[in-house]
Write a protein that holds these residues in place. Structure first.
Motif, short mmCIF file in Angstrom:
data_model
loop_
_atom_site.label_atom_id
_atom_site.label_comp_id
_atom_site.label_asym_id
_atom_site.label_seq_id
_atom_site.Cartn_x
_atom_site.Cartn_y
_atom_site.Cartn_z
N UNK A 1 -10.42 -59.72 -54.51
CA UNK A 1 -10.38 -59.70 -55.72
C UNK A 1 -10.89 -60.89 -56.46
N UNK A 2 -10.82 -61.99 -55.74
CA UNK A 2 -11.44 -63.34 -56.22
C UNK A 2 -12.99 -63.26 -55.92
N UNK A 3 -13.37 -62.53 -55.25
CA UNK A 3 -14.89 -62.18 -54.87
C UNK A 3 -15.51 -61.32 -55.92
N UNK A 4 -14.63 -60.46 -56.27
CA UNK A 4 -15.17 -59.29 -57.49
C UNK A 4 -14.92 -60.18 -58.89
N UNK A 5 -14.15 -60.97 -58.97
CA UNK A 5 -13.94 -61.84 -60.11
C UNK A 5 -15.39 -62.80 -60.34
N UNK A 6 -15.74 -63.44 -59.11
CA UNK A 6 -16.83 -64.42 -59.03
C UNK A 6 -17.97 -63.42 -59.36
N UNK A 7 -18.24 -62.33 -58.76
CA UNK A 7 -19.61 -61.75 -59.13
C UNK A 7 -19.65 -61.22 -60.63
N UNK A 8 -18.45 -60.89 -61.32
CA UNK A 8 -18.25 -60.40 -62.60
C UNK A 8 -18.86 -61.78 -63.61
N UNK A 9 -18.23 -62.93 -63.18
CA UNK A 9 -18.42 -64.21 -63.81
C UNK A 9 -19.92 -64.55 -63.69
N UNK A 10 -20.24 -64.30 -62.59
CA UNK A 10 -21.88 -64.65 -62.41
C UNK A 10 -22.85 -64.01 -63.10
N UNK A 11 -22.35 -62.50 -63.27
CA UNK A 11 -23.35 -61.71 -64.24
C UNK A 11 -23.06 -62.34 -65.70
N UNK A 12 -21.92 -62.58 -66.09
CA UNK A 12 -21.83 -63.13 -67.35
C UNK A 12 -22.57 -64.55 -67.59
N UNK A 13 -22.49 -65.33 -66.62
CA UNK A 13 -22.99 -66.57 -66.98
C UNK A 13 -24.61 -66.33 -66.83
N UNK A 14 -25.14 -65.40 -66.13
CA UNK A 14 -26.65 -65.32 -66.04
C UNK A 14 -27.06 -64.73 -67.35
N UNK A 15 -26.17 -63.74 -68.05
CA UNK A 15 -26.46 -63.07 -69.01
C UNK A 15 -26.44 -64.24 -70.37
N UNK A 16 -25.39 -64.95 -70.22
CA UNK A 16 -25.54 -66.10 -71.28
C UNK A 16 -26.75 -67.21 -70.97
N UNK A 17 -26.96 -67.38 -69.93
CA UNK A 17 -28.31 -68.26 -69.59
C UNK A 17 -29.58 -67.79 -70.38
N UNK B 1 -29.65 -65.44 -72.73
CA UNK B 1 -29.21 -65.51 -74.16
C UNK B 1 -29.93 -66.74 -74.86
N UNK B 2 -29.31 -67.83 -74.27
CA UNK B 2 -29.63 -69.24 -74.51
C UNK B 2 -31.27 -69.62 -74.37
N UNK B 3 -31.85 -69.25 -73.32
CA UNK B 3 -33.36 -69.21 -72.94
C UNK B 3 -34.03 -68.49 -74.39
N UNK B 4 -33.71 -67.36 -74.36
CA UNK B 4 -34.26 -66.56 -75.45
C UNK B 4 -34.19 -67.15 -76.73
N UNK B 5 -32.89 -67.73 -77.10
CA UNK B 5 -32.80 -68.01 -78.32
C UNK B 5 -33.55 -69.53 -78.46
N UNK B 6 -33.60 -70.37 -77.37
CA UNK B 6 -34.67 -71.53 -77.58
C UNK B 6 -35.91 -71.07 -77.69
N UNK B 7 -36.29 -70.20 -76.79
CA UNK B 7 -37.60 -69.77 -77.13
C UNK B 7 -38.31 -69.38 -78.50
N UNK B 8 -37.41 -68.53 -79.17
CA UNK B 8 -37.48 -68.17 -80.53
C UNK B 8 -37.54 -69.42 -81.32
N UNK B 9 -36.48 -70.31 -81.10
CA UNK B 9 -36.59 -71.45 -82.13
C UNK B 9 -37.82 -71.90 -81.84
N UNK B 10 -38.15 -72.15 -80.90
CA UNK B 10 -39.47 -73.09 -80.68
C UNK B 10 -40.74 -72.45 -81.33
N UNK B 11 -40.72 -71.13 -81.24
CA UNK B 11 -41.85 -70.23 -81.70
C UNK B 11 -41.65 -70.47 -83.45
N UNK B 12 -40.36 -70.17 -83.82
CA UNK B 12 -40.18 -70.37 -85.32
C UNK B 12 -40.53 -71.73 -85.84
N UNK B 13 -40.40 -72.88 -84.95
CA UNK B 13 -40.64 -74.24 -85.36
C UNK B 13 -42.03 -74.53 -85.61
#
Length: 117
Positions: A85-101, A103-115
């Protein structure tokens, strides 16, 4: 209901410290004394734990919780389930973290282009 997480943690603690008090168990697990008592009673009811009295200079009479042979077997099974169960939770959390990273990278890239654009 006694979850695998509590079952695993209680059996592990009792195996390491058979003389642990219900109050100490509750404190370590971050649960109420009543819930600790309920969990121990549930484990004793299914034959996983047994309790015996022993003399202790501090408490005159205290209890010792012991894993039964069934308890040793149950601890092995619950450890595997808990780990799975903990390994499954870890895998789900890892996917969520990767998605957030991303998202932040894309947002930073968009802000850089806009600026600069």
């Amino acid at each position: 209901m006694l979850t695998d997480e509590y079952r695993y943690k209680i059996l592990k603690l009792v195996e390491l410290r058979p003389e642990i008090t219900q109050r100490e168990l509750a404190e370590v697990l971050g649960i109420s004394l009543g819930k600790a008592n309920f969990c121990l009673q549930a484990l004793m009811a299914v034959g996983v734990l047994k309790v015996s009295n022993f003399r202790n200079s501090k408490n005159k009479l205290a209890y010792m919780y012991l894993l039964t042979p069934k308890g040793v077997e149950e601890k092995a099974k619950v450890t595997v389930r808990f780990l799975r169960n903990k390994m499954h939770e870890y895998e789900l959390l890892k996917l969520e973290i990767d998605a957030l990273v991303n998202e932040v990278a894309q947002s930073n890239q968009k802000n850089l282009i806009d600026n600069n654009g």
